[in-house]
Design a protein around this motif. Structure first.
Motif, PDB file in Angstrom:
ATOM      1  N   TYR A 105      58.464 -19.272 -25.164  1.00 20.94           N
ATOM      2  CA  TYR A 105      59.299 -19.150 -26.354  1.00 20.94           C
ATOM      3  C   TYR A 105      58.696 -18.207 -27.404  1.00 20.94           C
ATOM      4  N   PHE A 106      57.366 -18.229 -27.530  1.00 21.91           N
ATOM      5  CA  PHE A 106      56.714 -17.492 -28.609  1.00 21.91           C
ATOM      6  C   PHE A 106      56.193 -16.107 -28.213  1.00 21.91           C
ATOM      7  N   LEU A 107      55.841 -15.908 -26.943  1.00 15.49           N
ATOM      8  CA  LEU A 107      55.194 -14.663 -26.540  1.00 15.49           C
ATOM      9  C   LEU A 107      55.976 -13.859 -25.500  1.00 15.49           C
ATOM     10  N   ASP A 108      56.515 -14.528 -24.508  1.00 15.69           N
ATOM     11  CA  ASP A 108      57.172 -13.825 -23.406  1.00 15.69           C
ATOM     12  C   ASP A 108      58.295 -12.882 -23.835  1.00 15.69           C
ATOM     13  N   PRO A 109      59.091 -13.218 -24.867  1.00 13.70           N
ATOM     14  CA  PRO A 109      60.151 -12.280 -25.276  1.00 13.70           C
ATOM     15  C   PRO A 109      59.626 -10.906 -25.711  1.00 13.70           C
ATOM     16  N   PHE A 110      58.372 -10.857 -26.156  1.00 15.33           N
ATOM     17  CA  PHE A 110      57.807  -9.588 -26.606  1.00 15.33           C
ATOM     18  C   PHE A 110      57.057  -8.855 -25.489  1.00 15.33           C
ATOM     19  N   LEU A 111      56.768  -9.556 -24.404  1.00 12.82           N
ATOM     20  CA  LEU A 111      55.976  -8.964 -23.332  1.00 12.82           C
ATOM     21  C   LEU A 111      56.807  -8.102 -22.388  1.00 12.82           C
ATOM     22  N   ASP A 112      58.077  -8.461 -22.177  1.00 13.13           N
ATOM     23  CA  ASP A 112      58.976  -7.718 -21.302  1.00 13.13           C
ATOM     24  C   ASP A 112      58.363  -7.534 -19.914  1.00 13.13           C
ATOM     25  N   GLU A 113      57.937  -6.294 -19.551  1.00 12.83           N
ATOM     26  CA  GLU A 113      57.387  -6.033 -18.220  1.00 12.83           C
ATOM     27  C   GLU A 113      55.962  -6.586 -18.044  1.00 12.83           C
ATOM     28  N   VAL A 114      55.302  -6.924 -19.127  1.00 12.72           N
ATOM     29  CA  VAL A 114      53.900  -7.359 -19.082  1.00 12.72           C
ATOM     30  C   VAL A 114      53.833  -8.858 -18.786  1.00 12.72           C
ATOM     31  N   GLU A 115      53.080  -9.237 -17.774  1.00 10.59           N
ATOM     32  CA  GLU A 115      52.979 -10.640 -17.372  1.00 10.59           C
ATOM     33  C   GLU A 115      52.052 -11.421 -18.306  1.00 10.59           C
ATOM     34  N   PHE A 116      52.425 -12.696 -18.536  1.00 13.22           N
ATOM     35  CA  PHE A 116      51.608 -13.546 -19.401  1.00 13.22           C
ATOM     36  C   PHE A 116      50.227 -13.767 -18.792  1.00 13.22           C
TER      37      PHE A 116
END
Length: 480
Positions: A105-116
């Motif tokens: 919810y907090f980070l993945d929307p900004f990562l796009d192609e970049v994996e957590f």
């Protein structure tokens, strides 16, 4: 004056080494990392810059100001430093847990192609352990212990460099190697900081001191976020609107143009405590003279980067990175105008009652919103060049609005016409870089002529700086 010049030299050199490690290692990194790998590192770095503001709550910014109020009471200084360190670390742990558990919810929307995992996980490790070391370094700046500050940052740089070479060259790792080297370095220096700083502080939280510190620092959080937004949001937009690989190319160009920022931020780290000291001594004219001299240096540096970045990038990077030079002139002069922000914003921070720190975010947030809007609009039309233009426009706007407001807090008689016109003239000269197929020797000749002309018409300010630097170098100890 000699103290600020001496510490500026230390801070600038160390800043170039620590923060500019990617610039110094461009030939190596671009040889081993693809533009996408470079983009992954850029995206994680951008997100971490935002998180670092949240973790610190701008409490590191209050140390410079409150130290001068408490410096005669060593026990109170220990309590101040200990309270800030203890609170920030406990707060950092809590935020890290929330982000790790709720990253979708907090980070993945900004990562796009970049994996957590593993990229953002390594980023979270860095941002968890870095704030304590940052605070320690801020206390050294407040006490104007430039040599000690420089030694610590040099050790940080060398540790990170060795780990980077091991992971990238020896082990063949890619983006995760860069991020892992930073994460491990931050853990090591967290341990070092606790062992060394523990002797100079009193661990625990004094809630009266904390309340006073938060009253001063919390209004600066929106200001700090807006500052990071102006500097880093472009990478997030490019990653989501274009591609991670394009983000990598943009980040390389920004790294070259950002040399101006590295120099200016190094000067600023020494300028703030020196500014507080000179205002307290009622020697404000020295501040204005210093600003008029140093802005000439920034402009010369930015023009040099503008004219020669195409050639340098072509020499030291693979063809896939060569388009990065397009944004260098724009970014370089964006940071020249950012240096004006430094001069005009410092009076806001001097107000210990917090009026300045409460009003400054109004201007910086407005500038950040303009930057976000322009990124969204201009990237669609001009690609990554639009992101650079958005940064330049936002920084010019911020410098202009602060120019009319800073005197409410400390009346410094800056030469405003010179501070604004000189960067604008040099910015127009930088357009020479975009002339198709212009000869390298012709650019060198033009640059030489401009530097001679600038040196002649501004020889008094430059001579003032030169004499001060030479005076400092001749001294074996002591400051004025």
């Amino acid at each position: 004056m000699s103290r600020v010049l001496a510490n500026s030299g230390i801070y600038t050199i160390i800043s170039l080494l620590q923060k500019g490690v990617n610039f110094l290692l461009v030939p190596l990194l671009t040889a081993y990392l693809s533009p996408k790998d470079y983009g992954i590192v850029a995206v994680i770095t951008a997100i971490n810059a935002f998180l670092n503001v949240i973790y610190l709550l701008s409490l590191n910014g209050c140390l410079n100001r409150f130290y001068y109020e408490y410096e005669d009471d060593k026990e109170k200084v220990k309590v101040l430093f200990g309270t800030v360190v203890t609170f920030v670390f406990l707060f950092s742990i809590a935020i890290s847990i929330i982000l790790f558990v709720g990253h979708k919810y907090f980070l993945d929307p900004f990562l796009d192609e970049v994996e957590f995992y593993p990229y953002m996980v390594l980023g979270l490790i860095s941002v968890l352990f870095n704030p304590v070391f940052t605070i320690y370094q801020n206390t050294l700046q407040a006490r104007q212990q430039g040599k000690r500050f420089g030694k610590n940052n040099m050790m940080f740089f060398l540790t990170n460099l060795v780990l980077l070479l091991i992971f990238i060259v020896a082990l063949g790792m890619k983006a995760e190697g860069v991020l892992a080297s930073i994460a491990i370095t931050n853990v090591v220096f967290f341990i070092m900081t606790i062992s060394r700083f523990g002797k100079e502080i009193k661990f625990g939280i004094d809630f009266l001191v904390l309340r006073k510190a938060l009253v001063y620092s919390l209004p600066l959080v929106p200001h700090s976020i807006s500052g990071v937004s102006t500097a880093m949001i472009d990478r997030v937009f490019i990653n989501n609107m274009l591609s991670t690989a394009t983000t990598g190319i943009y980040n390389l160009g920004s790294t070259f143009g950002g040399v101006v920022f590295l120099v200016a931020s190094g000067v600023q780290q020494a300028f703030v405590p020196w500014f507080n000291q000179k205002v307290k001594q009622d020697k404000k004219q020295e501040i204005a003279i210093f600003a008029s001299g140093i802005i000439q240096v920034y402009c010369m540096l930015a023009l040099g980067l503008s004219l020669f970045s195409e050639n340098i990038i072509a020499w030291v990077t693979p063809p896939s990175y060569h388009k990065a030079w397009y944004i260098v002139p724009i970014i370089a002069f964006a940071f020249v105008f950012h240096s004006l922000y430094y001069f005009f914003s410092t009076p806001f921070f001097y107000d210990i009652d917090g009026k300045g720190s409460r009003s400054l975010p109004i201007y910086t947030i407005l500038s950040a919103l303009i930057n976000v809007f322009l990124n969204f609009v201009l990237i669609r039309t001009y690609g990554f060049l639009g992101a650079a233009l958005a940064t330049l426009i936002a920084k010019v706007f911020l410098a202009l609005i602060l120019m009319f407001s800073y005197k409410k807090f400390v009346d410094i008689a800056y030469n405003l016409k010179q501070l604004l016109l000189v960067p604008l003239i040099f910015l127009m000269l930088s357009a020479i870089a975009y002339i198709p197929n212009i000869d390298l020797f012709l650019k060198a000749a033009l640059f030489f002529i401009v530097i001679l002309t600038q040196g002649f018409f501004n020889r008094k300010n430059l001579e003032f700086l030169r004499v001060r630097i030479l005076t400092k170098l001749k001294k074996t100890k002591g400051f004025d």
